[in-house]
Design a protein around this motif. Structure first.
Motif, short mmCIF file in Angstrom:
data_model
loop_
_atom_site.label_atom_id
_atom_site.label_comp_id
_atom_site.label_asym_id
_atom_site.label_seq_id
_atom_site.Cartn_x
_atom_site.Cartn_y
_atom_site.Cartn_z
N HIS A 3 86.77 2.06 33.45
CA HIS A 3 87.15 3.37 32.91
C HIS A 3 88.40 3.95 33.54
O HIS A 3 89.11 4.72 32.89
N GLY A 4 88.63 3.64 34.81
CA GLY A 4 89.79 4.22 35.48
C GLY A 4 90.51 3.18 36.31
O GLY A 4 89.90 2.57 37.19
N ILE A 5 91.78 2.96 36.01
CA ILE A 5 92.55 1.94 36.74
C ILE A 5 93.89 2.54 37.17
O ILE A 5 94.51 3.28 36.42
N VAL A 42 98.42 5.57 36.05
CA VAL A 42 96.97 5.84 36.14
C VAL A 42 96.45 5.77 34.72
O VAL A 42 97.00 6.43 33.83
N VAL A 43 95.42 4.97 34.51
CA VAL A 43 94.87 4.81 33.16
C VAL A 43 93.41 5.29 33.13
O VAL A 43 92.61 4.94 33.99
N MET A 44 93.13 6.11 32.13
CA MET A 44 91.73 6.52 31.90
C MET A 44 91.37 6.05 30.49
O MET A 44 92.12 6.30 29.54
N GLY A 45 90.27 5.31 30.38
CA GLY A 45 89.92 4.81 29.05
C GLY A 45 88.54 4.22 28.99
O GLY A 45 87.77 4.34 29.95
N LYS A 46 88.24 3.60 27.84
CA LYS A 46 86.91 3.03 27.64
C LYS A 46 87.00 1.50 27.64
O LYS A 46 87.99 0.95 27.16
N GLN A 75 92.83 6.07 26.87
CA GLN A 75 92.85 7.40 26.26
C GLN A 75 94.02 8.21 26.83
O GLN A 75 94.63 8.99 26.14
N LEU A 76 94.26 7.98 28.13
CA LEU A 76 95.36 8.68 28.80
C LEU A 76 96.04 7.73 29.78
O LEU A 76 95.38 7.03 30.56
#
Lengths: 139, 170
Positions: free
Chosen positions: B83-85, B136-140, B150-151
């Motif tokens: 979810h967060g990378i 920074v990546v936020m996603g599914k 997503q962001l």
């Protein structure tokens, strides 16, 4: 029966020594003071040890946490609050995935010991001062 | 009844019940996060060839997933975050970005129409991103082993804050 009573009247009563009561109280007081001193010394040792450990872990693990992936993701809260709120479940999962367990435990553990030793110190300090007050009022 | 509630035994029992509930909640959260990470790691492994066009040399020599150190394993660093990378871009194609995280793990990010890409206050397109950018990546997690973003927030370059401050002073 009357003879028997007379016979016992003539026997001097075996009373404990007048100093015995004071001696027992003195012993009790000595023991309490000794225990209190030991507890106070151990709480001092724990307090200073945990303060040193807290400082050390803050310096070692603090920057590590600030540079971690967790912190960078958490900072999205300040820069992209609306997106974060719209996808709060994803955000919570991303934080949990990257949670720096070791660093947080390493910082919190000395703080826990410090709080416990502070509690112990104030507890024994209060007991000693109460004991001194009781002694003064008794005198 | 009031005496029972005020008794020491009742307080101890209440504390024990509270601790057990907290432990169960934390345990279930851990299981949930671990399951998601595990499932994503498995998907990533199955789709490695497709995502990276052939396995790298030595990738599976030491088993999969690669065996990390004990403390890293304790923090679950052998698994992939779903979810967060955070990492550095190493390649960009049409709608796929490959990034390398601080643990040297490569992750593929799928950029969709709804993906927001931001740098400071600006909205960017994928074409504005460059190899070497730290993001920074936020996603599914997707079934294909990619993270559906997503962001994406582009992080300022290290030392950029200092330069900005110096410029402001001048």
């Amino acid at each position: 029966m009357k003879n028997l009573e007379k016979a016992f009247k003539n026997i001097p009563e075996i009373n404990p020594s007048e100093k015995l009561g004071a001696l027992i109280l003195q012993k009790i007081e000595f023991k309490i003071q000794k225990e209190a001193k030991q507890k106070l010394i151990s709480s001092y040792v724990y307090m200073f040890g945990s303060i040193f450990l807290s400082g050390y872990s803050f310096f070692v693990f603090g920057p590590e946490i600030l540079q971690s992936e967790f912190w960078k993701l958490a900072s999205l809260l300040f820069s992209d609050l609306q997106v974060v709120l719209a996808n709060w479940q994803t955000f919570v999962y991303s934080l949990l995935e990257n949670f720096p367990i070791i660093g947080v435990v390493a910082i919190l553990f000395p703080v826990f010991i410090l709080l416990n030793s502070l509690g112990s110190y104030f507890n024994w300090h209060a007991r000693i001062s109460q004991h001194i007050q009781n002694k003064k009022s008794f005198a | 009844m009031n005496e029972i509630i005020k008794s020491k035994k009742f307080k101890i029992a209440a504390v024990i019940v509270g601790v057990v509930i907290c432990a169960l909640v934390i345990f279930s959260i851990g299981v949930s996060v671990g399951m998601r990470k595990g499932r994503f790691s498995s998907d990533w492994g199955r789709n490695y060839e497709k995502n990276f066009m052939g396995p790298k040399e030595g990738m599976f020599e030491h088993g999969f997933p690669p065996s990390p150190g004990m403390m890293e394993r304790f923090e679950g660093k052998g698994m992939r975050n779903a979810h967060g990378i955070v990492g550095e871009i190493i390649s960009i194609s049409d709608n796929k970005i490959v990034i390398k995280n601080p643990d040297n793990q490569e992750n593929t990010i799928a950029v969709g129409e709804k993906t927001l890409i931001k740098k400071f206050q600006e909205d960017l397109a994928v074409s504005n991103l460059q190899v070497g950018d730290r993001i920074v990546v936020m996603g599914k997690p997707g079934d294909d082993g990619m993270v559906e973003a997503q962001l994406i927030r582009v992080l300022p370059e290290p030392g950029m804050g200092n330069n900005l401050n110096n410029n402001q002073k001048n």
